[in-house]
Design an enzyme around this catalytic site. Structure first.
Site, PDB file in Angstrom:
ATOM      1  N   CYS A  63      46.094  24.808 -96.154  1.00  0.00           N
ATOM      2  CA  CYS A  63      45.480  25.056 -97.340  1.00  0.00           C
ATOM      3  C   CYS A  63      45.981  26.211 -98.198  1.00  0.00           C
ATOM      4  O   CYS A  63      47.359  26.121 -98.678  1.00  0.00           O
ATOM      5  CB  CYS A  63      43.994  25.156 -97.226  1.00  0.00           C
ATOM      6  SG  CYS A  63      42.953  24.938 -98.985  1.00  0.00           S
TER       7      CYS A  63
ATOM      8  N   HIS B   7      42.554  20.567 -94.975  1.00  0.00           N
ATOM      9  CA  HIS B   7      42.085  21.490 -93.613  1.00  0.00           C
ATOM     10  C   HIS B   7      42.299  20.749 -92.424  1.00  0.00           C
ATOM     11  O   HIS B   7      41.414  19.810 -92.132  1.00  0.00           O
ATOM     12  CB  HIS B   7      40.726  21.881 -93.887  1.00  0.00           C
ATOM     13  CG  HIS B   7      40.610  22.926 -95.025  1.00  0.00           C
ATOM     14  ND1 HIS B   7      40.686  24.039 -94.754  1.00  0.00           N
ATOM     15  CD2 HIS B   7      40.241  23.014 -96.199  1.00  0.00           C
ATOM     16  CE1 HIS B   7      40.547  25.019 -95.726  1.00  0.00           C
ATOM     17  NE2 HIS B   7      40.307  24.341 -96.570  1.00  0.00           N
TER      18      HIS B   7
ATOM     19  N   GLU C 293      42.059  21.476 -89.452  1.00  0.00           N
ATOM     20  CA  GLU C 293      40.798  21.866 -88.493  1.00  0.00           C
ATOM     21  C   GLU C 293      39.608  21.209 -88.936  1.00  0.00           C
ATOM     22  O   GLU C 293      38.596  21.280 -88.213  1.00  0.00           O
ATOM     23  CB  GLU C 293      40.748  23.525 -88.609  1.00  0.00           C
ATOM     24  CG  GLU C 293      39.947  24.176 -89.518  1.00  0.00           C
ATOM     25  CD  GLU C 293      40.640  24.280 -91.024  1.00  0.00           C
ATOM     26  OE1 GLU C 293      41.882  23.794 -90.996  1.00  0.00           O
ATOM     27  OE2 GLU C 293      40.166  24.839 -91.898  1.00  0.00           O
TER      28      GLU C 293
END
Lengths: 265, 229
Positions: free
Chosen positions: B96, B197, B199
């Site tokens: 990001c 993102h 994650e």
């Protein structure tokens, strides 16, 4: 192409998800981390978690529960309740949230929106609004008034004025939560949702009242929202039958609402 | 590899240490939770000294470009990060804002960034809702070990008002459409980065983190024409 989002909403009290009706009569559902993990595995797009008693009890948000949920959930996760300062926001982000939701506190101190956006980026700050249809009057040209403190306190503020101001201050998303529809399973208030969507250029999230797939589809099309908050339909013990995320997504896709496809794993 | 790295490699030949850069405008713990779930050893790193011992580096982010650069500078992390990534060619993953600060300049608060990858970062036009928030699909532009198991067109979670414009198309590994086509995955030598993102992108994102942990940029997998070798 960007898809529409289904956001599971948790009202959390002492680490457990509860389900209210028009902001009252909460009944217990499950531990937050357990329900979050189940919904993650069902491929929910996002989760929002409100520590609903933090603000009224004037205490800090329950970071322990935030951490436990974040350890099990690898989709985005917004946290709200009891956020008073940029330091509070920082602690919640550190605990594993992506976004911070501000509501009553932002009405009392609108500058917290600007401070949060400056420190962590606009996309981190979600302005959640509790709105009620009260009829058009001089101070309320939209006919919708903003309430705070669990829908108990009227503010005299017009809903559309407030969301425009919130966007100007730096809010990256606006949640339109209809007090009249909350927990009623009678559908989102499409009038105010679409009016907000037309008034701001940040993403808008419909909230309060979804009881069927058609309600969700209407919020995401006629209502002009980019995301739909759902809770009862997923897990309310008050409903005779709850629906799974996959079932919802497939039904929405069949109604031409663009959704993230379910991944076979 | 420096001395402490050699010492650790001798002692634990199988274990490489991934460091997640932990700075004020970041979300290092979220990335840490994802690696924990994957069983990948890692540590959160907030001092220049610890950067020297890392075999892989992840720069996460949720914040603004200016706040990120200011925070990295005030913690004294820019110089050791640059040396480890640019000179020692340690595998690096930006996420990001960790992708955006790799470029030379961002329109966000007119910020001079790290400049490790040629190009700039621009704001989305107001014709779409800004920020972009949600799951969008990623079209792969070529083969790369990072995306070996990623399905072309797979959906990942984006939250961004700005997008990167690499100077060279060779650095673009993935593209995404949000009113305009933008670079959503960067690959440049030992540097990879995702605008989304990873994650928080469910199983597909976790798959990318695993691929990064196993990636060996020295094995000739870098982009055509972007390597000095």
């Amino acid at each position: 192409m960007l898809t529409k989002r289904l956001i599971a909403c948790f009202d959390v009290v002492d680490g457990r998800v509860t389900k209210a009706q028009q902001f009252q009569d909460n009944i217990d559902v499950a531990p937050a981390e357990e329900l979050a993990q189940r919904l993650y595995e069902d491929q929910i797009d996002e989760i929002v978690f409100y520590d609903i008693t933090a603000s009224a009890q004037r205490r800090k948000i329950d970071l322990d529960t935030v951490r436990k949920v974040a350890q099990h959930v690898f989709v985005p996760f917004t946290v709200g309740g009891g956020i008073r300062s940029v330091d509070d926001m920082f602690e919640v982000l550190k605990a594993g949230a992506e976004k911070i939701s501000v509501d009553s506190m932002a009405v009392r101190n609108p500058d917290i929106i600007r401070q949060g956006a400056d420190a962590f980026g606009r996309q981190c700050v979600v302005l959640s609004t509790q709105v009620k249809h009260v009829g058009v009057s001089n101070g309320l040209p939209s006919g919708y008034e903003v309430f705070i403190d669990g829908a108990r306190e009227p503010t005299g503020m017009d809903a559309l004025d407030w969301v425009r101001r919130g966007e100007d201050l730096g809010a990256g998303e606006i949640v339109v939560n209809s007090i009249d529809r909350d927990g009623t399973a009678s559908g989102y208030d499409l009038d105010i949702t679409s009016a907000v969507a037309a008034s701001v250029n940040v993403p808008v999230i419909a909230s309060g009242g979804a009881g069927t797939v058609d309600h969700i589809a209407a919020g995401l099309t006629e209502g002009g929202a980019q995301a739909a908050i759902i809770s009862s339909i997923l897990y309310s013990p008050r409903l005779e039958r709850n629906l799974g995320v996959r079932e919802l997504k497939e039904a929405l896709a069949a109604r031409d609402v663009p959704m993230r496809p379910y991944l076979e794993t | 590899m420096n001395l402490s790295g050699i010492a650790r490699a001798l002692h634990y030949p199988q274990i490489l240490m991934i460091g997640i850069i932990d700075y004020r405008a970041g979300n290092a713990p979220s990335v840490g939770y994802a690696l924990t779930r994957l069983g990948i050893e890692h540590e959160l790193v907030d001092t220049p000294e610890r950067i020297e011992t890392l075999d892989r580096i992840i720069l996460p982010g949720v914040g603004a470009a200016r706040a990120t650069i200011d925070s990295l500078e005030s913690s004294g992390l820019v110089e050791p990060l640059t040396r480890r990534v640019r000179d020692d060619r340690v595998p690096f993953l930006g996420i990001c804002i960790g992708l955006q600060v790799l470029f030379e300049h961002s329109e966000e608060s007119d910020t001079a960034c790290l400049g490790w990858v040629p190009g700039e970062v621009r704001k989305f036009p107001d014709t779409a809702r800004v920020p972009q928030i949600g799951w969008n699909s990623v079209q792969l532009q070529r083969e790369h070990p990072l995306t070996a198991s990623f399905p072309d067109g797979g959906h990942c979670y984006f939250v961004n008002s700005y997008y990167a414009v690499p100077a060279s198309d060779d650095d673009v590994l993935g593209r995404t459409d949000y009113g305009l086509e933008f670079c959503s995955v960067v690959a440049h030598d030992n540097i990879v980065a995702t605008q989304f993102h990873a994650e928080k992108s469910g199983p597909l994102g976790l798959g990318l983190l695993t691929a990064f942990a196993e990636w060996d940029p020295a094995s000739g997998d870098s982009a055509p024409g972007d390597s000095a070798c």
